[in-house]
Design an enzyme around this catalytic site. Structure first.
Site, mmCIF file in Angstrom:
data_model
loop_
_atom_site.group_PDB
_atom_site.id
_atom_site.type_symbol
_atom_site.label_atom_id
_atom_site.label_comp_id
_atom_site.label_asym_id
_atom_site.label_seq_id
_atom_site.Cartn_x
_atom_site.Cartn_y
_atom_site.Cartn_z
ATOM 1 N N ILE A 151 0.832 -1.193 0.000
ATOM 2 C CA ILE A 151 0.000 0.000 0.000
ATOM 3 C C ILE A 151 0.870 1.248 0.000
ATOM 4 O O ILE A 151 1.958 1.256 0.578
ATOM 5 C CB ILE A 151 -0.947 0.011 1.222
ATOM 6 C CG1 ILE A 151 -1.919 1.198 1.149
ATOM 7 C CG2 ILE A 151 -0.186 0.010 2.526
ATOM 8 C CD1 ILE A 151 -3.032 1.169 2.181
ATOM 9 N N SER A 152 0.404 2.293 -0.687
ATOM 10 C CA SER A 152 1.056 3.590 -0.717
ATOM 11 C C SER A 152 2.475 3.454 -1.301
ATOM 12 O O SER A 152 2.627 2.963 -2.416
ATOM 13 C CB SER A 152 1.069 4.192 0.692
ATOM 14 O OG SER A 152 1.384 5.555 0.679
ATOM 15 N N ALA A 153 3.520 3.847 -0.538
ATOM 16 C CA ALA A 153 4.884 3.652 -1.044
ATOM 17 C C ALA A 153 5.153 2.174 -1.287
ATOM 18 O O ALA A 153 5.881 1.807 -2.222
ATOM 19 C CB ALA A 153 5.896 4.213 -0.048
ATOM 20 N N GLY A 155 2.852 0.143 -2.287
ATOM 21 C CA GLY A 155 2.140 -0.159 -3.529
ATOM 22 C C GLY A 155 2.964 0.215 -4.745
ATOM 23 O O GLY A 155 3.023 -0.538 -5.726
ATOM 24 N N HIS A 302 -7.094 7.647 1.738
ATOM 25 C CA HIS A 302 -5.865 6.855 1.644
ATOM 26 C C HIS A 302 -5.905 5.800 2.745
ATOM 27 O O HIS A 302 -5.538 6.070 3.896
ATOM 28 C CB HIS A 302 -4.660 7.769 1.810
ATOM 29 C CG HIS A 302 -3.356 7.137 1.419
ATOM 30 N ND1 HIS A 302 -3.085 6.713 0.135
ATOM 31 C CD2 HIS A 302 -2.240 6.856 2.138
ATOM 32 C CE1 HIS A 302 -1.873 6.211 0.072
ATOM 33 N NE2 HIS A 302 -1.344 6.284 1.287
#
Length: 334
Positions: A151-153, A155, A302
């Site tokens: 997820i996020s970074a 991801g 987010h």
């Protein structure tokens, strides 16, 4: 509220999937356990935690899922927020959670925007691949069923691992992240998070195809998950990831950019979590196989969708991203 037939079908599918998991869970009382590891190479070292599922048997090779946390996070919180360990105990797979060092990034973000980490055999990508190799050597792992998500970074780093190690991973899932090489500088990453990458997904799709190191990379199924109200990673990044992996798969099927895999969904489902959020599912199939699936959760920021943990960056009102991810990955073979 009236629900369409596609919504009803999706709800029934997830309901019975949950029943199957719950039934298996009731049949076993044992829980899995954590093991701790450390891997290093010329580019540095990283700790990692391995969730070994209940009833692990060295004579029975299991799938492996590499899970990459977001910023200001780590293995324990990622495990709790996602709930992958609980699913692993029921379904029988090993989960690996690497930990980013504060010395590499003070916020513990994976440095997905740096070119050294965007190549096969280089930087953080090589460390993560080395962790996978170490776990495969230390546990009974089915090499045909190795997957990655984040997820996020994490991801965005997942996109790098899928692009550059298509010979290792059978499939993957990008949550609230972005496409391969969505940025190549720190300032470029800030812009990409705000407004999307300045680079063409089609061009980056070719770069991803070239990064794998194989003369004929194979098609790679990818799930993309994003909230429509994500103010941390603009949802356009999810759209770009879909287009990038469709382009990568277009090249991977026959080595030619001939639009054999098209950026047109073969099906679109509108669904609703009872008492929760609405969401859409765009599926892109080729040769009878779903190569890319795109979930957009309406009004979600987010967050890891469907998590009941109450932790930051989770949303209990969205569809269960953990179950959806595992159901998408579990039958994919390399």
């Amino acid at each position: 509220m009236k629900y369409g037939i596609d919504t009803i079908k999706t709800g029934i599918f997830l309901f019975f999937a949950w029943l199957a998991l719950a039934g298996s869970a009731n049949a076993q009382d044992a829980a899995g356990h954590w093991d701790i590891g450390l891997y290093g190479n010329l580019y540095g070292s990283r700790e990692y935690q391995v969730w070994v599922p209940a009833d692990y048997d060295q004579t029975r090779p299991l799938p492996l899922l590499l899970v990459l946390h977001g910023c200001v996070n780590g293995p324990n919180l990622m495990g709790e927020a996602s709930g992958f360990n609980d699913v692993a105990d029921v379904e029988g797979f090993i989960v690996v959670y690497p930990r980013q060092n504060v010395t590499a990034n003070p916020a513990r973000c994976w440095n997905w925007q740096l070119p050294i980490n965007q190549a096969r055999g280089s930087g953080e990508a090589s460390i993560l691949a080395g962790i996978v190799d170490a776990v495969k050597a230390g546990y009974a792992i089915d090499p045909r069923r190795v997957y990655v998500t984040g997820i996020s970074a994490g991801g965005a780093m997942t996109s790098i691992m899928l692009a550059c190690y298509s010979d290792v991973f059978a499939a993957g899932a990008v949550h609230s992240g972005g496409m391969y090489k969505g940025a190549t500088t720190v300032s470029g990453s800030a812009y990409a998070l705000l407004a999307g990458s300045i680079y063409s997904p089609e061009s980056n799709g070719r770069l991803a195809w070239q990064c794998s190191g194989s003369p004929s990379p194979r098609p790679l199924p990818v799930l993309v998950f994003h909230g429509s109200a994500d103010a941390t990673v603009n949802p356009v990044n999810g759209q770009q990831a879909v287009r990038q992996f469709l382009q990568t798969n277009d090249l991977a099927d026959d080595g030619v950019d001939n639009d054999s895999v098209k950026y047109v969904p073969t099906s679109t489902i509108n669904a609703q979590v009872p008492g929760g959020r609405a969401y859409t599912i765009d599926s892109y199939t080729y040769g009878g196989r779903t190569l890319v699936q795109h979930y957009v959760v309406q009004g979600m920021g987010h967050a890891w969708s469907g998590s009941k943990s109450g932790l930051p960056f989770t949303d209990p009102d969205g569809p269960d991203a953990t179950l959806i991810t595992w159901l998408f990955l579990k039958d994919q073979l390399r």
